[in-house]
Design an enzyme around this catalytic site. Structure first.
Site, PDB file in Angstrom:
ATOM      1  CG  ASN A   1       2.051 -34.379  10.112  1.00  0.00           C
ATOM      2  OD1 ASN A   1       2.012 -34.794  11.256  1.00  0.00           O
ATOM      3  ND2 ASN A   1       1.547 -33.192   9.781  1.00  0.00           N
TER       4      ASN A   1
ATOM      5  N   GLY B   1       1.633 -31.455   5.410  1.00  0.00           N
ATOM      6  CA  GLY B   1       0.867 -30.793   6.469  1.00  0.00           C
ATOM      7  C   GLY B   1       1.754 -30.214   7.551  1.00  0.00           C
TER       8      GLY B   1
ATOM      9  CB  SER C   1       1.203 -24.969   7.513  1.00  0.00           C
ATOM     10  OG  SER C   1       0.016 -25.549   8.004  1.00  0.00           O
TER      11      SER C   1
ATOM     12  CE  LYS D   1      -4.966 -40.600  10.876  1.00  0.00           C
ATOM     13  NZ  LYS D   1      -3.712 -40.014  10.375  1.00  0.00           N
TER      14      LYS D   1
ATOM     15  CE1 TYR E   1      -8.089 -39.132  11.989  1.00  0.00           C
ATOM     16  CE2 TYR E   1      -8.684 -40.545  13.839  1.00  0.00           C
ATOM     17  CZ  TYR E   1      -7.749 -39.765  13.171  1.00  0.00           C
ATOM     18  OH  TYR E   1      -6.480 -39.632  13.685  1.00  0.00           O
TER      19      TYR E   1
HETATM   20  N1  LIG Z   1      -2.711 -34.263  17.431  1.00  0.00           N
HETATM   21  C1  LIG Z   1      -2.784 -35.432  18.050  1.00  0.00           C
HETATM   22  O1  LIG Z   1      -2.801 -35.502  19.288  1.00  0.00           O
HETATM   23  C2  LIG Z   1      -2.838 -36.698  17.236  1.00  0.00           C
HETATM   24  C3  LIG Z   1      -3.373 -37.865  17.789  1.00  0.00           C
HETATM   25  C4  LIG Z   1      -3.421 -39.022  17.010  1.00  0.00           C
HETATM   26  C5  LIG Z   1      -2.935 -39.006  15.716  1.00  0.00           C
HETATM   27  N2  LIG Z   1      -2.415 -37.861  15.190  1.00  0.00           N
HETATM   28  C6  LIG Z   1      -1.920 -37.869  13.817  1.00  0.00           C
HETATM   29  O2  LIG Z   1      -0.701 -37.150  13.748  1.00  0.00           O
HETATM   30  C7  LIG Z   1      -0.648 -36.347  12.557  1.00  0.00           C
HETATM   31  C8  LIG Z   1      -0.437 -34.872  12.913  1.00  0.00           C
HETATM   32  O3  LIG Z   1      -1.479 -34.462  13.784  1.00  0.00           O
HETATM   33  P1  LIG Z   1      -1.943 -32.930  13.875  1.00  0.00           P
HETATM   34  O4  LIG Z   1      -3.007 -32.892  14.910  1.00  0.00           O
HETATM   35  O5  LIG Z   1      -0.756 -32.038  13.994  1.00  0.00           O
HETATM   36  O6  LIG Z   1      -2.566 -32.761  12.404  1.00  0.00           O
HETATM   37  P2  LIG Z   1      -3.647 -31.681  11.924  1.00  0.00           P
HETATM   38  O7  LIG Z   1      -3.325 -30.364  12.540  1.00  0.00           O
HETATM   39  O8  LIG Z   1      -5.031 -32.219  12.148  1.00  0.00           O
HETATM   40  O9  LIG Z   1      -3.419 -31.673  10.343  1.00  0.00           O
HETATM   41  C9  LIG Z   1      -2.165 -31.347   9.793  1.00  0.00           C
HETATM   42  C10 LIG Z   1      -2.346 -30.692   8.451  1.00  0.00           C
HETATM   43  O10 LIG Z   1      -2.863 -31.613   7.489  1.00  0.00           O
HETATM   44  C11 LIG Z   1      -3.182 -30.832   6.363  1.00  0.00           C
HETATM   45  N3  LIG Z   1      -4.167 -31.522   5.509  1.00  0.00           N
HETATM   46  C12 LIG Z   1      -5.289 -32.170   5.882  1.00  0.00           C
HETATM   47  N4  LIG Z   1      -5.931 -32.638   4.809  1.00  0.00           N
HETATM   48  C13 LIG Z   1      -5.182 -32.296   3.731  1.00  0.00           C
HETATM   49  C14 LIG Z   1      -5.326 -32.479   2.331  1.00  0.00           C
HETATM   50  N5  LIG Z   1      -6.382 -33.124   1.815  1.00  0.00           N
HETATM   51  N6  LIG Z   1      -4.383 -31.984   1.512  1.00  0.00           N
HETATM   52  C15 LIG Z   1      -3.333 -31.321   2.026  1.00  0.00           C
HETATM   53  N7  LIG Z   1      -3.137 -31.102   3.335  1.00  0.00           N
HETATM   54  C16 LIG Z   1      -4.061 -31.584   4.170  1.00  0.00           C
HETATM   55  C17 LIG Z   1      -3.703 -29.508   6.903  1.00  0.00           C
HETATM   56  O11 LIG Z   1      -2.982 -28.523   6.192  1.00  0.00           O
HETATM   57  P3  LIG Z   1      -3.497 -27.007   5.977  1.00  0.00           P
HETATM   58  O12 LIG Z   1      -3.478 -26.378   7.342  1.00  0.00           O
HETATM   59  O13 LIG Z   1      -2.496 -26.456   5.059  1.00  0.00           O
HETATM   60  O14 LIG Z   1      -4.889 -27.112   5.433  1.00  0.00           O
HETATM   61  C18 LIG Z   1      -3.316 -29.543   8.386  1.00  0.00           C
HETATM   62  O15 LIG Z   1      -2.686 -28.379   8.848  1.00  0.00           O
HETATM   63  C19 LIG Z   1      -1.958 -36.619  11.815  1.00  0.00           C
HETATM   64  O16 LIG Z   1      -1.747 -37.608  10.836  1.00  0.00           O
HETATM   65  C20 LIG Z   1      -2.889 -37.124  12.897  1.00  0.00           C
HETATM   66  O17 LIG Z   1      -3.910 -37.985  12.421  1.00  0.00           O
HETATM   67  C21 LIG Z   1      -2.375 -36.712  15.926  1.00  0.00           C
END
Ligand SMILES: NC(=O)c1ccc[n+]([C@@H]2O[C@H](COP(=O)([O-])OP(=O)(O)OC[C@H]3O[C@@H](n4cnc5c(N)ncnc54)[C@H](OP(=O)(O)O)[C@@H]3O)[C@@H](O)[C@H]2O)c1
Length: 242
Positions: free
Chosen positions: A92, A12, A14, A158, A154
């Site tokens: 990720n 993930g 991108s 986790k 969700y």
């Molecule tokens: N952002 C935050 O503040 C926050 C807070 C708590 C925890 N986290 C954790 O930190 C990590 C990164 O967060 P983020 O917000 O940057 O993540 P995100 O943007 O929600 O997701 C990252 C990527 O995961 C890919 N993805 C999801 N399901 C998939 C599947 N079934 N197969 C293949 N790819 C899949 C998607 O790829 P495509 O775009 O290619 O579809 C998406 O771009 C995650 O694990 C999230 O739970 C983040």
């Protein structure tokens, strides 16, 4: 582990946090497999690879729907052909969509659990087969401890990932160290209202959002330290003690 010259896969990557992790690993001399899911995210993945190269690294773009084991296997065949092995996996990729317990459908449950717990497990299992020694980092969430009522499946996904994290640490010791990071509010989902953003910040002790860099720093720390395994680090401004 010295990151320079190592082979890394960031799922993930991108955009958002995954992209920043991929770029920083490249800056430190890793060759990075940038993973994305679909045709829609291909351009973003190519842009990540461009940043990886600009940071002085190298790598490739690999596509897979990680809910599909066949696609995971095809991705690893491609990575093996391109890289020959692997040292670092950052699990990720994740989905994050709301539904209260009463609203949770089977489809929603499967989407959350398959993407956030089943996929990281099988990606780690396949990655471990390519590693002689290595590091696996799982991106978790404090929701896995407390279960947010509005994000029921969700949170359960986790929680399962935290169990996967501890289990994999035992399964692959001493060859591979497996650890998790629980980010707090770092990059908000695009659908979040101003009110939701303020409320997420208010629920931290530090009363501010973190940055992707805060998460990247924790990833690098866990890769470089060779005496930590089965651990979870909260990078959440104190959210988990509120
Ligand atoms: N952002 C935050 O503040 C926050 C807070 C708590 C925890 N986290 C954790 O930190 C990590 C990164 O967060 P983020 O917000 O940057 O993540 P995100 O943007 O929600 O997701 C990252 C990527 O995961 C890919 N993805 C999801 N399901 C998939 C599947 N079934 N197969 C293949 N790819 C899949 C998607 O790829 P495509 O775009 O290619 O579809 C998406 O771009 C995650 O694990 C999230 O739970 C983040």
């Amino acid at each position: 582990m010295d990151i320079n010259g190592k082979l890394a896969l960031v799922t993930g990557s991108s955009k958002r946090i995954g992209r920043e992790i991929a770029i920083d690993l490249a800056r430190r001399g890793a060759r990075v497999a940038v993973h994305h899911r679909s045709a829609e995210s291909e351009a973003d993945a190519i842009e990540t690879l461009w940043h990886v190269k600009r940071a002085g690294g190298d790598g490739g773009v690999f596509r897979a729907e990680l809910r599909d084991l066949k696609e995971i296997d095809e991705m690893f065949e491609d990575i093996k052909a391109a890289f020959g092995g692997l040292h670092i996996l950052v699990n990720n990729a994740s989905v994050f969509s709301p539904a209260k317990a009463d609203e949770t459908t089977e489809e929603h449950w499967d989407e959350q659990l398959d993407s956030n717990a089943k996929a990281p497990f099988f990606v780690a299992q396949r990655a471990a087969r390519l590693m002689r020694e290595g590091k696996i980092i799982n991106l978790a969430d404090v929701a896995g401890h407390v279960v947010w009522p509005g994000y029921f499946a969700y949170s359960v996904s986790k929680a399962a990932l935290l169990a996967v994290n501890r289990g994999l640490a035992k399964a692959y010791a001493p060859r591979i160290q497996v650890n998790a990071i629980a980010p707090g509010p770092v990059l908000f989902p695009e659908h979040y209202s101003d009110e939701q953003r303020m409320s997420a910040v208010e629920r931290t002790l530090l009363k501010r959002a973190g940055s992707a860099e805060d998460i990247v720093n924790a990833v690098i720390f866990l890769i470089e330290n060779d005496y930590i395994t089965g651990e979870l680090i909260h990078v959440d401004g104190g959210r988990h003690v509120m």
